[in-house]
Design a protein around this motif. Sequence first.
Motif, PDB file in Angstrom:
ATOM      1  N   TRP A 129     -64.523   4.102 -76.527  1.00 23.23           N
ATOM      2  CA  TRP A 129     -64.585   4.654 -75.029  1.00 23.23           C
ATOM      3  C   TRP A 129     -65.351   5.054 -75.030  1.00 23.23           C
ATOM      4  O   TRP A 129     -65.759   5.808 -73.760  1.00 23.23           O
ATOM      5  CB  TRP A 129     -63.267   5.424 -75.127  1.00 23.23           C
ATOM      6  CG  TRP A 129     -61.985   4.934 -75.380  1.00 23.23           C
ATOM      7  CD1 TRP A 129     -61.134   4.387 -76.204  1.00 23.23           C
ATOM      8  CD2 TRP A 129     -61.150   4.023 -74.343  1.00 23.23           C
ATOM      9  NE1 TRP A 129     -60.090   3.949 -76.169  1.00 23.23           N
ATOM     10  CE2 TRP A 129     -59.785   4.119 -75.227  1.00 23.23           C
ATOM     11  CE3 TRP A 129     -60.863   4.500 -73.562  1.00 23.23           C
ATOM     12  CZ2 TRP A 129     -58.436   3.492 -74.246  1.00 23.23           C
ATOM     13  CZ3 TRP A 129     -59.806   4.313 -72.201  1.00 23.23           C
ATOM     14  CH2 TRP A 129     -58.804   3.305 -72.953  1.00 23.23           C
ATOM     15  N   VAL A 130     -66.960   5.066 -74.799  1.00 25.74           N
ATOM     16  CA  VAL A 130     -68.401   5.741 -75.073  1.00 25.74           C
ATOM     17  C   VAL A 130     -68.251   5.195 -73.454  1.00 25.74           C
ATOM     18  O   VAL A 130     -69.161   6.059 -72.591  1.00 25.74           O
ATOM     19  CB  VAL A 130     -68.895   5.725 -75.780  1.00 25.74           C
ATOM     20  CG1 VAL A 130     -70.559   5.430 -75.903  1.00 25.74           C
ATOM     21  CG2 VAL A 130     -68.862   5.123 -77.629  1.00 25.74           C
ATOM     22  N   GLU A 131     -68.555   3.962 -73.136  1.00 29.65           N
ATOM     23  CA  GLU A 131     -68.123   3.741 -71.536  1.00 29.65           C
ATOM     24  C   GLU A 131     -67.753   4.782 -70.456  1.00 29.65           C
ATOM     25  O   GLU A 131     -68.446   5.088 -69.270  1.00 29.65           O
ATOM     26  CB  GLU A 131     -67.481   2.122 -71.328  1.00 29.65           C
ATOM     27  CG  GLU A 131     -68.052   1.831 -69.525  1.00 29.65           C
ATOM     28  CD  GLU A 131     -67.506   0.465 -69.509  1.00 29.65           C
ATOM     29  OE1 GLU A 131     -67.698   0.431 -68.631  1.00 29.65           O
ATOM     30  OE2 GLU A 131     -66.973   0.012 -70.882  1.00 29.65           O
ATOM     31  N   VAL A 157     -60.724  -1.790 -74.476  1.00 32.06           N
ATOM     32  CA  VAL A 157     -60.874  -0.463 -73.913  1.00 32.06           C
ATOM     33  C   VAL A 157     -60.928  -0.654 -72.422  1.00 32.06           C
ATOM     34  O   VAL A 157     -61.469  -1.991 -72.029  1.00 32.06           O
ATOM     35  CB  VAL A 157     -62.088   0.260 -74.412  1.00 32.06           C
ATOM     36  CG1 VAL A 157     -61.978   1.202 -73.054  1.00 32.06           C
ATOM     37  CG2 VAL A 157     -61.445   0.801 -75.914  1.00 32.06           C
ATOM     38  N   GLU A 158     -59.966  -0.437 -71.410  1.00 34.39           N
ATOM     39  CA  GLU A 158     -59.781  -0.569 -70.623  1.00 34.39           C
ATOM     40  C   GLU A 158     -59.744   0.334 -69.768  1.00 34.39           C
ATOM     41  O   GLU A 158     -58.242   0.951 -69.737  1.00 34.39           O
ATOM     42  CB  GLU A 158     -59.176  -1.755 -69.350  1.00 34.39           C
ATOM     43  CG  GLU A 158     -59.204  -3.052 -70.045  1.00 34.39           C
ATOM     44  CD  GLU A 158     -58.494  -4.223 -69.623  1.00 34.39           C
ATOM     45  OE1 GLU A 158     -57.717  -3.578 -69.031  1.00 34.39           O
ATOM     46  OE2 GLU A 158     -58.402  -4.915 -70.026  1.00 34.39           O
ATOM     47  N   LEU A 176     -62.206  12.107 -70.819  1.00 36.11           N
ATOM     48  CA  LEU A 176     -61.194  10.512 -70.729  1.00 36.11           C
ATOM     49  C   LEU A 176     -60.668  10.920 -69.688  1.00 36.11           C
ATOM     50  O   LEU A 176     -59.186   9.700 -69.740  1.00 36.11           O
ATOM     51  CB  LEU A 176     -60.478   9.951 -71.842  1.00 36.11           C
ATOM     52  CG  LEU A 176     -62.492  10.116 -72.648  1.00 36.11           C
ATOM     53  CD1 LEU A 176     -61.337   9.486 -73.966  1.00 36.11           C
ATOM     54  CD2 LEU A 176     -63.111   8.702 -72.992  1.00 36.11           C
ATOM     55  N   GLU A 177     -60.276  12.137 -69.062  1.00 39.22           N
ATOM     56  CA  GLU A 177     -58.855  11.898 -68.562  1.00 39.22           C
ATOM     57  C   GLU A 177     -58.350  11.194 -67.033  1.00 39.22           C
ATOM     58  O   GLU A 177     -57.670  10.465 -66.643  1.00 39.22           O
ATOM     59  CB  GLU A 177     -59.240  13.709 -67.326  1.00 39.22           C
ATOM     60  CG  GLU A 177     -58.720  14.496 -68.480  1.00 39.22           C
ATOM     61  CD  GLU A 177     -60.310  14.831 -68.666  1.00 39.22           C
ATOM     62  OE1 GLU A 177     -60.272  16.262 -68.639  1.00 39.22           O
ATOM     63  OE2 GLU A 177     -61.158  14.474 -68.612  1.00 39.22           O
ATOM     64  N   ASP A 178     -59.401  10.762 -66.428  1.00 42.28           N
ATOM     65  CA  ASP A 178     -59.964   9.705 -65.659  1.00 42.28           C
ATOM     66  C   ASP A 178     -59.596   7.660 -65.875  1.00 42.28           C
ATOM     67  O   ASP A 178     -59.012   7.153 -65.244  1.00 42.28           O
ATOM     68  CB  ASP A 178     -61.069   9.240 -64.921  1.00 42.28           C
ATOM     69  CG  ASP A 178     -60.895  10.681 -63.657  1.00 42.28           C
ATOM     70  OD1 ASP A 178     -59.662  10.945 -64.068  1.00 42.28           O
ATOM     71  OD2 ASP A 178     -62.981  11.054 -62.881  1.00 42.28           O
ATOM     72  N   ALA A 179     -59.228   8.005 -67.439  1.00 42.40           N
ATOM     73  CA  ALA A 179     -59.467   6.736 -67.698  1.00 42.40           C
ATOM     74  C   ALA A 179     -58.352   6.817 -68.763  1.00 42.40           C
ATOM     75  O   ALA A 179     -57.724   5.153 -68.574  1.00 42.40           O
ATOM     76  CB  ALA A 179     -60.737   6.358 -68.607  1.00 42.40           C
ATOM     77  N   ARG A 196     -63.643  -1.861 -77.719  1.00 42.70           N
ATOM     78  CA  ARG A 196     -64.600  -2.373 -76.593  1.00 42.70           C
ATOM     79  C   ARG A 196     -64.421  -3.605 -76.940  1.00 42.70           C
ATOM     80  O   ARG A 196     -64.296  -4.488 -75.870  1.00 42.70           O
ATOM     81  CB  ARG A 196     -66.283  -2.135 -76.946  1.00 42.70           C
ATOM     82  CG  ARG A 196     -66.247  -0.924 -76.549  1.00 42.70           C
ATOM     83  CD  ARG A 196     -68.125  -0.435 -77.195  1.00 42.70           C
ATOM     84  NE  ARG A 196     -67.724   0.438 -77.765  1.00 42.70           N
ATOM     85  CZ  ARG A 196     -68.906   0.701 -78.615  1.00 42.70           C
ATOM     86  NH1 ARG A 196     -69.753   0.650 -77.943  1.00 42.70           N
ATOM     87  NH2 ARG A 196     -69.822   0.964 -79.860  1.00 42.70           N
ATOM     88  N   ASP A 197     -64.336  -5.041 -77.981  1.00 39.60           N
ATOM     89  CA  ASP A 197     -63.981  -6.026 -78.241  1.00 39.60           C
ATOM     90  C   ASP A 197     -62.814  -6.290 -78.238  1.00 39.60           C
ATOM     91  O   ASP A 197     -62.760  -7.603 -77.868  1.00 39.60           O
ATOM     92  CB  ASP A 197     -65.410  -6.347 -78.941  1.00 39.60           C
ATOM     93  CG  ASP A 197     -64.469  -5.988 -80.668  1.00 39.60           C
ATOM     94  OD1 ASP A 197     -63.529  -5.400 -80.264  1.00 39.60           O
ATOM     95  OD2 ASP A 197     -64.958  -6.475 -81.724  1.00 39.60           O
TER      96      ASP A 197
END
Length: 344
Positions: free
Chosen positions: A146-148, A38-39, A66-69, A30-31
């Motif tokens: 990848w929680v977001e 993470v994007e 997470l398929e879409d990310a 994340r950082d």
Amino acid sequence: MTESDAENGSYVEPGEFKRDTNYITTRITRDGRDGYPVEAGRYRLVAARACPWANRTLIVRRLLGLEDALSLGLCGPTHDKLSWTFDLDPGGVDPVLGIPRLRDAYLARFPEYPRGITVPAIVDVPTGQVVTNDYARITLDFSTEWVEFHRPGAPQLYPEPLRAEIDKVDEQVFHEVNNGVYRCGFAGSQEAYDAAYDRLFRALDWLTDRLSTQRYLVGDTITEADVRLFTTLARFDPVYHGHFKCNRSKLAEMPVLWDYARDLFQTPGFGDTIDFGQIKTHYYAVHRDINPTGVIPKGPDLANWLTPHDRAKLGGRPFGDGTPPPPPVPAEQVPPVPTDAEQE
């Protein structure tokens, strides 16, 4: 070395098999402390359904939604000594990365990369460079970094209160079972094989005792520990029992582990990532120093994976306070397990 050995590589080592565990330890966080934040849409997970280590990432990606990310590139079930290849794609080229071999992404970042080209790997799409192939860390980061981008209802696969116990179980399962079957299959001496065989089945007996009174390995829900054990159990009878000589008992002859494996297989996110055809093709066609003819066995019976398991009597809630994942998108569906009539 035979011609097939030269094409596919050699796997059996003198004495005891020792796995190279030096992976690319760069992390996507994340950082972004390693330079890779993470994007959504930036990275591509490259996996192969045949590989148990890659199969873990397919399951966790599904369970967490997470398929879409994170897009997915799939290599075929076979490879040569240089690299996994994208021979399932039109023209043998990954449609997003534009490369025929995963090796190209490794060399784009490390021109003199000295180790094997392994799956799973995550590639930075803008640069075409591999970021990491550290499969043990990848799935943990899916849960924690990848929680977001988790789907609503995503389960807690690595809950903080259970992490110490999950880590302990994972360590035991990796050394004695996940890698234990390879230690049997790639043993280069009778002494090494005998020792590996004994270690493996001691561990399976330990797991039998543990799972005889609880539905899942740690706590009362599915965790990372179950994912890691499942991918080995799914390959046990089709491959490891015969090909790797892990033949004290078939999985189907170990009632507790067989019920446990079928419970997970029939849980959304697990069995719908398993392609038994690719699994058998990979091991029997690639490991020519073990199986020189490359003949792929027709068996074993696979329809029994869908038979009742009765594990719910032990309690537990597969997804805890979460929900099952939706069905796989059409492009990621695997062939259904054949029925008894279809196998005849």
